[in-house]
Each structure stands twice: as C-alpha cells, then as structure tokens.
Design an enzyme around this catalytic site. Structure first.
Site, short mmCIF file in Angstrom:
data_model
loop_
_atom_site.label_atom_id
_atom_site.label_comp_id
_atom_site.label_asym_id
_atom_site.label_seq_id
_atom_site.Cartn_x
_atom_site.Cartn_y
_atom_site.Cartn_z
N LYS A 11 37.00 -17.93 -16.58
CA LYS A 11 38.05 -16.97 -16.24
C LYS A 11 38.34 -17.07 -14.75
O LYS A 11 37.45 -16.86 -13.92
CB LYS A 11 37.61 -15.54 -16.59
CG LYS A 11 38.62 -14.50 -16.14
CD LYS A 11 38.11 -13.08 -16.31
CE LYS A 11 38.94 -12.13 -15.46
NZ LYS A 11 38.46 -10.75 -15.50
N GLY A 42 39.51 -1.75 -12.95
CA GLY A 42 38.63 -0.59 -12.84
C GLY A 42 39.34 0.75 -12.72
O GLY A 42 38.69 1.78 -12.56
N ALA A 58 41.93 -5.90 -17.50
CA ALA A 58 41.96 -4.96 -16.36
C ALA A 58 42.80 -3.71 -16.61
O ALA A 58 43.93 -3.78 -17.06
CB ALA A 58 42.47 -5.64 -15.10
N GLY A 59 42.19 -2.57 -16.30
CA GLY A 59 42.91 -1.31 -16.32
C GLY A 59 42.86 -0.52 -17.62
O GLY A 59 43.35 0.60 -17.68
N ASN A 77 35.76 -3.81 -19.33
CA ASN A 77 34.46 -3.64 -18.68
C ASN A 77 34.23 -2.19 -18.26
O ASN A 77 33.44 -1.46 -18.85
CB ASN A 77 34.32 -4.58 -17.48
CG ASN A 77 32.91 -4.66 -16.92
OD1 ASN A 77 32.55 -5.60 -16.26
ND2 ASN A 77 32.05 -3.68 -17.19
#
Lengths: 67, 257
Positions: free
Chosen positions: B100, B161, B187-188, B209
């Site tokens: 990635k 995040g 992401a997000g 994550n």
C-alpha cells in the site's frame, strides 16, 4: 574495532561481526526483519558473507502495527 | 454470496474488509480484533526495530504472516523516495509484492501528496510491485493512477483517523464508475454504517483502522464492520429500489373493505 551506527545509535564493536552475528547478538536472526547497510538493502542470503566495517550505518527494520 | 470473491492483483480475498493494525492497546487486542473482523489481509507499517529491548514482543508473534496477508504501507512518508525505500525493505522482509503506497503531503490533514504519489507509483510498477494506492478523491487523478498500473485505487473517505465518513459521495461514485481496477475506500471511516454506504455505492472493499481500534470495544466493533461490509455488498448486488418523490403503498388497495 569498528564504530558504527545501528538504528540511529552509535555503537562500538570490539569483535569482528558479520551481519548474521550482529543479528544474533540482538536475538534477531530468526525474526522477520530487513537490513539496510549504508542505504543498500542486504539480501538475507548474504548475511554471513557481509562484514561490518568502521563507520557503517546499519538499519534493521520490522513490521509494526499500522493503518 | 459464497462465490462473490474479491480479487486484487490476482490475489483472491475472502473478505472485502481490510483492517489496519495500528492504535490498539496491545498486540493481543490487535489479534483478537483481526480475527473478529474476518479480514484476511491487514495493513502493517515498517519501522526501526528496538535493538535494546530483546524481549519486546513483535507483531509477527501475534499475527502470523503465513495465515494473514500482510499489506505493508508507507505511513509517515512525505516524499516518493522515503516511500520507495520503505517498500523495498518491506519486500525484502517478506517477499511481498503487494503493497500500500501512501505519500502524505500535509501533517495536519494527512492528505496525500498526489504528485509524489504518482511518481512513486510509476517506479514501483516498473519494479514489479503490485501497488494499492491511497489517494485523494479526485476522479482524474484516480484514472491517472490506473493508467500508471496501480492494482487498486484507494480514495480517502475523509482525513485519516478522523472518523468523518464519506465526505464526497459524488466524487467517489464517479471514481467507482470509471475504474477498471478495484476501488477500496481508505481512511476516514468512522462507524459500521459508513462502510455499508461505501459498499452499497459499489466499492470493492473497505480499509478500516481507527474506527475499530478507537472503539470502546474494538473486538465487537471489528465484528460489526465484518457484518456491515457484507451487508453493504449484498445490498449493492441486490440492487436497491428506485427513490420516489411520493408514497407508494405496500398493501394493495384492491379488495379493500
């Protein structure tokens, strides 16, 4: 005697070390790691053949948690 | 649903949920959450090893790379050179070609530096890497990444995040519509419904994550994401009904007394 930099830390090695014996010193020889010597990646098949010299800069990396 | 497999860079994955392994309280919790998520691929970062602490546990002691696919990332890299160095080391470590790429451009927003990202993608493809690319939600740049040979496009939903969910659904739907390679929203994502929305829109997979690791109960949240991704995918495959401006009674008026 060789003065080297290992993972950003200054280190004095009294004996002759190969990459392999250096990894063994830190109990890393069987871990999933990669070694960079003076900016060049050393393939694991060469760990025993490559010796640490004065002023070498060595980086040992591993995988950590990340997103 | 059994035959609906997700294929990226010629690898078949059972789950359309990819989870990150950062921010957990312990490796034990990381491993539990990964199992609960049902993901068969996790992202990992490459860092210097702590040589002074010989007994410190390693991620690989808890998550066996032979059982769970590791997707090395370039988190923390702010130019293409740093990213290339990181991924070459990652390849050496595990022999992984699938990686990635993320090249960051701004410390506060962690938005990608797309100029450096394009540069690095080109080199990595040439070196035989299978590159999954974190990118902005710009349809033109997403297409450019595809032309350069990216194996998957990973547009952000919102800043890394932040947990703000999908901020630009329109752009994301254009990217999905135009792409010939898998789209993985990265992401997000803040909670399970965000992942469902992404999947309903037709994304191929979702990468999460913080939403799992920062939940009060990460293991339960991981399971919730597993279900939400399956649910969203099923809804996408089923094809939603058309939206109407007015009511359309569910019970027929025929035979009304």
């Amino acid at each position: 005697m060789a003065k080297i930099q290992l993972n950003g830390r200054k280190l004095e090695l009294k004996n002759k070390y190969s990459i392999f014996t250096l990894l063994k010193k830190y109990k890393l020889e069987s871990k999933k790691i990669a070694v960079e010597l003076n900016g060049k990646i050393i393939n694991s098949s060469k760990y025993r053949a490559v010796f640490v010299k004065d002023r070498d800069k060595i980086e040992i990396v591993h995988f950590i948690g990340g997103g | 649903m059994r035959k609906d497999t997700f294929k990226v860079a010629n690898q078949i994955l059972r789950s359309r949920l990819i989870v990150g392994t950062g921010k957990y309280k312990s490796f034990k919790e990381t491993a539990k959450a990964v199992i609960a998520s049902g993901a068969d691929m996790v992202t990992v970062a490459v860092r210097r090893i702590n040589i002074l602490d010989k007994k410190k546990p390693l991620l690989t002691d808890f998550l066996n790379p032979k059982k769970i696919k590791y997707l090395p990332n370039t988190a923390g890299c702010f130019n293409s050179e740093e990213a290339l160095r990181t991924l070459r080391l990652a390849r050496e470590m595990g022999g992984w070609k699938m990686v990635k790429l993320e090249v960051l451009g701004d410390k506060k927003t962690l938005y990608p530096d797309m100029i450096e990202t394009l540069k690095a993608t080109k080199v990595l493809v040439k070196e035989g890497f299978k590159v999954l690319v974190y990118c902005s939600d710009d349809p033109v740049l997403a297409k450019e990444l595809e032309y350069l040979g990216a194996s998957a496009i990973m547009p952000l939903a919102s800043p890394i995040g932040s947990g703000l969910g999908i901020q630009n659904k329109m752009n994301l739907s254009i990217i999905i519509e135009n792409s010939k390679v898998p789209i993985i929203v990265d992401a997000g994502i803040g909670t399970a419904s965000d992942a469902t929305i992404a999947m309903e829109m037709g994304c191929d997979a979702v990468l999460v994550n913080s939403a799992v690791a920062n939940a009060k109960n990460p293991v339960l949240m991981a399971e919730s994401f597993k279900n939400s991704v399956i649910s969203g995918r099923q809804a996408f495959l089923a094809g939603r009904m058309k939206k109407l401006s007015y009511a359309d009674a569910s019970s027929t008026s025929k035979g009304l007394i």
